[in-house]
Scaffold this motif. Structure first.
Motif, PDB file in Angstrom:
ATOM      1  N   ALA A  52     -28.900  55.793  73.555  1.00  0.00           N
ATOM      2  CA  ALA A  52     -30.130  54.911  73.322  1.00  0.00           C
ATOM      3  C   ALA A  52     -31.099  55.655  72.285  1.00  0.00           C
ATOM      4  O   ALA A  52     -31.147  56.560  72.125  1.00  0.00           O
ATOM      5  N   ALA A  53     -31.618  54.554  71.498  1.00  0.00           N
ATOM      6  CA  ALA A  53     -32.709  54.855  70.362  1.00  0.00           C
ATOM      7  C   ALA A  53     -33.774  55.774  70.976  1.00  0.00           C
ATOM      8  O   ALA A  53     -34.321  55.435  71.942  1.00  0.00           O
ATOM      9  N   ARG A  54     -34.222  56.478  70.205  1.00  0.00           N
ATOM     10  CA  ARG A  54     -35.281  57.419  70.467  1.00  0.00           C
ATOM     11  C   ARG A  54     -35.424  57.902  72.072  1.00  0.00           C
ATOM     12  O   ARG A  54     -36.487  57.753  72.614  1.00  0.00           O
ATOM     13  N   THR A  55     -34.466  58.412  72.661  1.00  0.00           N
ATOM     14  CA  THR A  55     -34.456  59.074  73.974  1.00  0.00           C
ATOM     15  C   THR A  55     -34.873  60.408  73.931  1.00  0.00           C
ATOM     16  O   THR A  55     -35.464  60.569  74.914  1.00  0.00           O
ATOM     17  N   TYR A  56     -34.881  61.162  72.800  1.00  0.00           N
ATOM     18  CA  TYR A  56     -35.135  62.576  72.858  1.00  0.00           C
ATOM     19  C   TYR A  56     -35.002  63.584  74.017  1.00  0.00           C
ATOM     20  O   TYR A  56     -35.573  63.987  74.546  1.00  0.00           O
ATOM     21  N   LYS A  57     -33.693  63.242  74.253  1.00  0.00           N
ATOM     22  CA  LYS A  57     -32.813  64.193  75.332  1.00  0.00           C
ATOM     23  C   LYS A  57     -32.014  65.205  74.321  1.00  0.00           C
ATOM     24  O   LYS A  57     -31.575  66.085  75.288  1.00  0.00           O
ATOM     25  N   SER A  58     -31.832  65.177  73.112  1.00  0.00           N
ATOM     26  CA  SER A  58     -30.616  66.223  72.398  1.00  0.00           C
ATOM     27  C   SER A  58     -30.893  66.235  71.066  1.00  0.00           C
ATOM     28  O   SER A  58     -31.738  65.458  70.443  1.00  0.00           O
ATOM     29  N   VAL A  59     -30.183  67.028  70.727  1.00  0.00           N
ATOM     30  CA  VAL A  59     -29.982  67.275  69.100  1.00  0.00           C
ATOM     31  C   VAL A  59     -29.809  66.130  68.359  1.00  0.00           C
ATOM     32  O   VAL A  59     -30.271  66.320  67.267  1.00  0.00           O
ATOM     33  N   ALA A  60     -29.320  65.111  68.989  1.00  0.00           N
ATOM     34  CA  ALA A  60     -28.843  64.002  68.426  1.00  0.00           C
ATOM     35  C   ALA A  60     -30.403  63.111  68.023  1.00  0.00           C
ATOM     36  O   ALA A  60     -30.275  62.381  67.088  1.00  0.00           O
ATOM     37  N   ASP A  61     -31.517  63.437  68.521  1.00  0.00           N
ATOM     38  CA  ASP A  61     -32.675  62.850  68.291  1.00  0.00           C
ATOM     39  C   ASP A  61     -33.697  63.577  67.311  1.00  0.00           C
ATOM     40  O   ASP A  61     -34.792  62.972  67.145  1.00  0.00           O
ATOM     41  N   ILE A  62     -33.168  64.873  67.043  1.00  0.00           N
ATOM     42  CA  ILE A  62     -34.111  65.515  66.348  1.00  0.00           C
ATOM     43  C   ILE A  62     -34.031  65.366  64.726  1.00  0.00           C
ATOM     44  O   ILE A  62     -33.067  65.544  64.110  1.00  0.00           O
ATOM     45  N   VAL A  63     -35.053  64.872  64.390  1.00  0.00           N
ATOM     46  CA  VAL A  63     -35.575  64.601  62.809  1.00  0.00           C
ATOM     47  C   VAL A  63     -36.632  65.245  62.095  1.00  0.00           C
ATOM     48  O   VAL A  63     -36.523  65.150  60.995  1.00  0.00           O
ATOM     49  N   ASP A  64     -37.677  65.576  63.040  1.00  0.00           N
ATOM     50  CA  ASP A  64     -38.604  66.319  62.633  1.00  0.00           C
ATOM     51  C   ASP A  64     -39.185  67.073  63.733  1.00  0.00           C
ATOM     52  O   ASP A  64     -38.709  67.031  64.832  1.00  0.00           O
ATOM     53  N   GLY A  65     -40.439  67.596  63.350  1.00  0.00           N
ATOM     54  CA  GLY A  65     -41.069  68.902  64.273  1.00  0.00           C
ATOM     55  C   GLY A  65     -41.439  67.852  65.819  1.00  0.00           C
ATOM     56  O   GLY A  65     -41.400  68.438  66.997  1.00  0.00           O
ATOM     57  N   ASP A  66     -41.976  66.529  65.515  1.00  0.00           N
ATOM     58  CA  ASP A  66     -42.474  65.772  66.530  1.00  0.00           C
ATOM     59  C   ASP A  66     -41.205  65.404  67.643  1.00  0.00           C
ATOM     60  O   ASP A  66     -41.452  65.473  68.879  1.00  0.00           O
ATOM     61  N   SER A  67     -40.191  65.170  66.956  1.00  0.00           N
ATOM     62  CA  SER A  67     -39.025  64.738  67.756  1.00  0.00           C
ATOM     63  C   SER A  67     -38.446  66.146  68.528  1.00  0.00           C
ATOM     64  O   SER A  67     -38.057  66.052  69.585  1.00  0.00           O
ATOM     65  N   LEU A  68     -38.513  67.248  67.847  1.00  0.00           N
ATOM     66  CA  LEU A  68     -37.983  68.602  68.261  1.00  0.00           C
ATOM     67  C   LEU A  68     -38.963  68.754  69.544  1.00  0.00           C
ATOM     68  O   LEU A  68     -38.404  69.353  70.567  1.00  0.00           O
ATOM     69  N   ALA A  69     -40.388  68.641  69.478  1.00  0.00           N
ATOM     70  CA  ALA A  69     -41.169  68.821  70.538  1.00  0.00           C
ATOM     71  C   ALA A  69     -40.739  67.981  71.725  1.00  0.00           C
ATOM     72  O   ALA A  69     -40.718  68.493  73.054  1.00  0.00           O
ATOM     73  N   LYS A  70     -40.453  66.859  71.791  1.00  0.00           N
ATOM     74  CA  LYS A  70     -40.188  66.003  72.729  1.00  0.00           C
ATOM     75  C   LYS A  70     -38.989  66.064  73.318  1.00  0.00           C
ATOM     76  O   LYS A  70     -38.754  66.250  74.461  1.00  0.00           O
ATOM     77  N   LYS A 108     -36.127  68.864  78.135  1.00  0.00           N
ATOM     78  CA  LYS A 108     -35.180  70.104  78.507  1.00  0.00           C
ATOM     79  C   LYS A 108     -36.033  70.927  79.461  1.00  0.00           C
ATOM     80  O   LYS A 108     -35.535  71.517  80.572  1.00  0.00           O
ATOM     81  N   GLN A 109     -37.325  71.274  79.254  1.00  0.00           N
ATOM     82  CA  GLN A 109     -38.173  72.152  80.145  1.00  0.00           C
ATOM     83  C   GLN A 109     -38.193  71.316  81.289  1.00  0.00           C
ATOM     84  O   GLN A 109     -38.200  71.969  82.438  1.00  0.00           O
ATOM     85  N   GLN A 110     -38.338  69.978  81.283  1.00  0.00           N
ATOM     86  CA  GLN A 110     -38.484  69.092  82.496  1.00  0.00           C
ATOM     87  C   GLN A 110     -37.346  69.238  83.482  1.00  0.00           C
ATOM     88  O   GLN A 110     -37.271  69.378  84.645  1.00  0.00           O
ATOM     89  N   LEU A 111     -36.003  69.244  82.871  1.00  0.00           N
ATOM     90  CA  LEU A 111     -34.806  69.366  83.374  1.00  0.00           C
ATOM     91  C   LEU A 111     -34.856  70.795  84.105  1.00  0.00           C
ATOM     92  O   LEU A 111     -34.222  70.800  85.273  1.00  0.00           O
ATOM     93  N   LYS A 112     -35.051  71.797  83.240  1.00  0.00           N
ATOM     94  CA  LYS A 112     -34.784  73.177  83.866  1.00  0.00           C
ATOM     95  C   LYS A 112     -36.122  73.298  84.862  1.00  0.00           C
ATOM     96  O   LYS A 112     -35.534  73.834  86.120  1.00  0.00           O
ATOM     97  N   ALA A 113     -37.085  72.835  84.875  1.00  0.00           N
ATOM     98  CA  ALA A 113     -37.992  72.730  86.148  1.00  0.00           C
ATOM     99  C   ALA A 113     -37.648  72.098  87.319  1.00  0.00           C
ATOM    100  O   ALA A 113     -37.834  72.399  88.340  1.00  0.00           O
ATOM    101  N   ALA A 114     -37.150  70.763  86.951  1.00  0.00           N
ATOM    102  CA  ALA A 114     -36.449  69.971  88.145  1.00  0.00           C
ATOM    103  C   ALA A 114     -35.370  70.822  88.684  1.00  0.00           C
ATOM    104  O   ALA A 114     -35.154  70.750  90.225  1.00  0.00           O
ATOM    105  N   ALA A 115     -34.548  71.287  88.043  1.00  0.00           N
ATOM    106  CA  ALA A 115     -33.437  72.127  88.543  1.00  0.00           C
ATOM    107  C   ALA A 115     -33.779  73.159  89.384  1.00  0.00           C
ATOM    108  O   ALA A 115     -33.249  73.597  90.573  1.00  0.00           O
TER     109      ALA A 115
END
Length: 189
Positions: A156-174, A179-186
């Protein structure tokens, strides 16, 4: 402009134009920060003194390739295992696609076949293959029919879940927040 990662500009340029560099970066993108994984193809080129192709890496003496990956600095946290995995991926590309890395994805009739082809590469489980499909579709224009569906939650567009969505600093932060939320949940569950 595809793939602008928080790595050296020369490393980004190599990732943009070299299917092999992109494949190596994706193979190495596990158990290390993405900056390390996606800088490694450029470091590999510098160490070899030229851009290798899949034929060269497939035929490289395995012990010598481990030395190249070991550095210092190492190209990965596990240089011996990852040198072997990169070599195995290149061997598969040579055997099935005559050394044409881009042939892995350019010849796919649809998203399902694209996912299958990528999933056959050493080190690519289902999730990593889906991320690669999403990366190719979102940033490299590889969009056979059904590619978003094949990429699963990463398509999906603009999911910000993986390297596929990284185009700038803002998307990298997202992506990092996700990923931090996933790790915390796990960790909590």
């Amino acid at each position: 402009m595809p793939l602008t990662l928080p790595v050296d500009s020369a490393a980004n340029e190599l990732l943009r134009r070299s299917p092999l560099a992109l494949l190596v970066g994706m193979v190495l993108d596990q158990q290390v920060p993405l900056e390390w994984a996606f800088s490694a193809p450029y470091e590999l080129v510098k160490r070899l003194g030229h851009e290798p192709d899949a034929h060269e890496l497939a035929a490289y003496d395995p012990d010598e390739l481990v030395k190249v990956f070991t550095g210092p600095p190492a190209l990965h946290r596990f240089p011996k295992a990852m040198a072997a995995r990169v070599q195995d991926a290149c061997r598969l590309v040579v055997a099935k696609y005559d050394g044409d890395v881009a042939g892995v994805w350019t010849g796919a009739r649809d998203g399902k076949e694209l996912l299958k082809r990528i999933g056959e590469l050493p080190g690519f489980g289902r999730q990593k293959a889906q991320i690669m499909v999403a990366l190719l579709g979102k940033q490299y224009g590889v969009q056979p029919k059904g590619w978003r569906e094949a990429a699963g939650e990463f398509g999906a567009a603009r999911t910000y879940k993986s390297v596929a969505d990284i185009v700038d600093g803002d998307s990298l932060a997202k992506v990092r927040t996700y990923k931090q939320q996933l790790k915390a949940a796990a960790k909590a569950g």
